[in-house]
Write a protein that holds these residues in place. Structure first.
Motif, PDB file in Angstrom:
ATOM      1  N   ASN A 112       0.810  -1.225   0.000  1.00  0.00           N
ATOM      2  CA  ASN A 112       0.000   0.000   0.000  1.00  0.00           C
ATOM      3  C   ASN A 112       0.842   1.274   0.000  1.00  0.00           C
ATOM      4  N   LYS A 280      -9.200  -7.748   3.513  1.00  0.00           N
ATOM      5  CA  LYS A 280      -8.196  -8.277   4.425  1.00  0.00           C
ATOM      6  C   LYS A 280      -7.213  -9.109   3.607  1.00  0.00           C
ATOM      7  N   HIS A 320      -1.103   0.314  11.122  1.00  0.00           N
ATOM      8  CA  HIS A 320      -2.205   0.212  10.163  1.00  0.00           C
ATOM      9  C   HIS A 320      -2.115  -1.093   9.370  1.00  0.00           C
ATOM     10  N   ASN A 321      -0.924  -1.437   8.910  1.00  0.00           N
ATOM     11  CA  ASN A 321      -0.782  -2.571   8.004  1.00  0.00           C
ATOM     12  C   ASN A 321      -0.994  -3.915   8.672  1.00  0.00           C
ATOM     13  N   MET A 324      -4.466  -4.789   8.664  1.00  0.00           N
ATOM     14  CA  MET A 324      -5.088  -5.100   7.371  1.00  0.00           C
ATOM     15  C   MET A 324      -5.042  -6.595   7.073  1.00  0.00           C
TER      16      MET A 324
END
Length: 702
Positions: A112, A280, A320-321, A324
């Motif tokens: 991302n 996800k 954040h990652n 995910m």
């Protein structure tokens, strides 16, 4: 540029295709990157964020990240797979096998902050091997990978175009019809929605609920070129339904004054991004942006949505990652290693240690990655709170750049018994104050942290004065009139009554043990009247007068900057200490001397490199040092430390740079000089082994 790139990077068969694209893009960005990162103060503007944060990720680090996330996830679910033999940088670790009918078409991988697509291109190759094991043809697999497995997000349109091109070329490598097929890489570039206003929605022939959903998306992505992948979508968005609604809007052939058609296409592109961000993933892999000079929009968003992780943009991406990923999925990163140690990242460390698992980590030598100008690590987190041991490789001692780091990593993979590969349980890190990721700490030292007394319970470590303009208020002692210096004030009242202007100033200084670095004096006339009244035009005080009740007291002191290693000195009464001349105080002279002795043995440097291996040793790091009472109660210590201080003082005073200088030893007596002055280093260093033997006994820091 051509001379600086290895010839192999031009060889398509050796992954040269993506290497050369990445190098070209970094070369293109070099001038704007340098212009942005060399700004003195100020924040990075939205248009400058790509230039400030784009760094090409070294190929072997890409392979480590993909091999130990995507590769490991697959191997844990395929007991008989031969994939591991192709993963050159898979670390030696036991696999936690999972009973799972894994369909390779369901594996999702995202970068991302994809830049020019280096990570995604290598992940493509790894996925091709997975598909081959499952019986797919190369042509079929290459199409399915673009359709199902790989995703990417980027704020920079040029980088996005290169990533798109690289993936299409990779698909073309396996499928000659790839460029004429209808399949496209699922990689996307963020677009601001500030151009979309209510006029557009008023003309839409759709339901009110759909309009509200579209307005919600537009509001989220108003500043998406600034915020990018860290945008939080707080409620589910039914992208399929909205895509159908937008696709079915009648196309008006009349003059499009409101730009309705283009905005509709923009919203359709935005729905692809929303869907990508709501997914996800089995593996999230990236080299995130490193940025702490955030502009107002970015800073406010990060403070609101990622308050505990807001020290730098890369730490926001770390948290954040990993969130995910699917349960037991992996997130891989290459980031500055400061998150492992310093206080501003303590909340991030604790969140990871309490709810996630550090699967593996490679800490590189301080200056290995020249492009980033910061010390780097690469690591993989697992979205699991199980208590498995992690695998850690410590490359701190191997200088020579990223090529040397690569060689040493491969050596550790080939021979896991090397002394720089560690296996430890992350629950140990919470035994150390601040929870640093000190994976190399021995069991004995971990116990010392549990049973030892914190340093700040024995002495009072304090920061000192910050003048805000050292050129105005500081001088070297020989630059001012000797008669205007008060060398031995014991308190602020005594300094005032002396009617002197200049007083010794402890500014830290270079590496030196026991005694010395008496270089500066400060203008503290009339209790620092000039400094205390040094203000900005708006009347706000510029200088910071910290802990004045500790001024002029005896202390032990060390320098904020410890690039030469940790050293600590005795400072006799009479000085004001600076913010860089970190100092600790006690009413007990003997206690100061005993702690001075402890800290100047190898124990001090060893523990501080564990608490904070950066070159800035803060008060908080000193506070956390574990002191074993039985280690400093030995009566021999005080005598040896006092002797070491005396020898070091004699050495300092033997040169004209000391204000206590009387006569050079060579002039005094040649024979005496040979016996005493030349003997200083030997005598002083002889004391260190003796002290080390005392402190390093079997029961003390053993």
């Amino acid at each position: 540029m051509i001379d600086g790139i290895p010839e192999s990077d031009f060889d398509v068969q050796l992954e040269g295709q993506v290497e050369i694209i990445g190098w070209l893009y970094q070369y293109y960005n070099e001038e704007p990157h340098n212009a942005v990162v060399n700004i003195n103060g100020g924040t990075v503007k939205t248009n400058d964020i790509p230039a400030a944060t784009q760094l090409f990720t070294t190929d072997w680090v890409v392979r480590y990240m993909v091999d130990n996330s995507l590769g490991k996830y697959y191997l844990e679910r395929n007991a008989h797979s031969e994939l591991g033999t192709h993963l050159e940088f898979l670390l030696p670790d036991s696999l936690e096998m999972v009973s799972d009918d894994l369909d390779v078409t369901q594996i999702k991988v995202i970068d991302n902050a994809m830049g020019s697509g280096h990570i995604l291109v290598y992940a493509f190759d790894v996925l091709m091997k997975m598909y081959a094991e499952q019986g797919y043809s190369s042509r079929e697999a290459s199409s399915l990978i673009l359709e199902n497995n790989l995703f990417g997000l980027e704020i920079d349109k040029r980088a996005y175009q290169l990533a798109y091109f690289a993936l299409m070329m990779k698909a073309r490598e396996y499928n000659r019809r790839a460029l004429t097929s209808n399949i496209s890489p699922k990689v996307y570039v963020f677009e601001d929605t500030s151009n979309i206003n209510d006029n557009y929605f008023e003309s839409l022939p759709v339901s009110e609920s759909n309009i509200q959903d579209l307005k919600y998306i537009v509001s989220l992505f108003h500043d998406s070129r600034t915020l990018g992948s860290i945008i939080q979508i707080d409620k589910p968005v039914k992208t399929g339904n909205l895509r159908t609604v937008l696709t079915n809007i009648p196309q008006d052939t009349s003059l499009d004054l409101n730009n309705t058609r283009e905005i509709t296409y923009q919203l359709l592109r935005l729905l692809d991004i929303v869907e990508t961000m709501q997914n996800k993933y089995e593996a999230v892999i990236t080299n995130p942006p490193y940025l702490n000079k955030m502009n107002k929009v970015l800073k406010e968003y990060v403070k609101t949505h990622y308050k505990d992780y807001s020290s730098d943009l890369f730490s926001v991406f770390i948290w954040h990652n990993i969130n995910m990923t699917v349960t037991n999925g992996y997130a891989a990163y290459m980031t500055p290693f400061v998150w492992m140690f310093i206080k501003s990242y303590e909340n991030l460390r604790k969140s990871i240690l309490n709810t996630k698992q550090i699967s593996s980590l490679i800490q590189m030598e301080y200056s290995a990655f020249e492009e980033a100008t910061v010390p780097i690590n690469t690591f993989v987190l697992k979205n699991s709170s199980t208590s498995e041991n992690g695998v850690y490789i410590k490359l701190s001692d191997f200088k020579g750049g990223m090529d040397v780091q690569k060689v040493k990593t491969l050596e550790a993979i080939e021979n896991p018994d090397v002394d720089y590969l560690y296996r430890t349980n992350q629950s140990n890190f919470s035994k150390i104050p601040g929870s640093p990721i000190a994976y190399w700490a021995s069991d004995n030292l971990l116990q010392d942290f549990e049973i030892g007394t914190r340093m700040d319970e024995l002495v009072d470590p304090r920061q000192g004065l910050a003048t805000a303009d050292n050129n105005r208020f500081l001088r070297q002692w020989f630059e001012v009139s000797y008669d205007k210096i008060k060398f031995d004030a014991k308190s602020i009242p005594e300094s005032v009554s002396s009617n002197k202007k200049w007083f010794p100033y402890n500014k830290g200084g270079s590496y030196r043990k026991w005694y010395g670095n008496y270089d500066y004096v400060v203008n503290w006339e009339n209790d620092g009247q000039a400094i205390k009244n040094f203000k900005f035009p708006n009347g706000k005080q510029r200088s910071v007068v910290r802990n004045p009740n500790y001024y002029f007291r005896e202390a032990i002191t060390w320098s904020l900057i410890t690039s030469g290693g940790f050293s600590i000195r005795y400072r006799s009464a009479g000085s004001i200490h600076d913010v860089s001349g970190m100092s600790a105080f006690s009413s007990s002279h003997d206690k100061l001397m005993n702690i001075l002795g402890l800290m100047n043995t190898p124990i001090g440097n060893h523990v501080f490199k564990m608490l904070n291996p950066t070159i800035n040793l803060q008060i908080g790091d000193f506070n956390s040092f574990p002191v074993l009472d039985k280690a400093i109660d030995n009566p021999e210590i005080n005598e040896k430390v006092t002797g070491a201080v005396a020898i070091s003082k004699n050495d300092w005073d033997s040169f004209e740079t000391s204000w206590n200088f009387k006569m050079h030893p060579l002039i005094r007596h040649i024979d005496e000089h040979n016996r005493n002055w030349n003997g200083f280093p030997t005598q002083n260093h002889c004391n260190v082994p003796n002290l080390s033997q005392i402190f390093f006994s079997e029961d003390n820091y053993g």
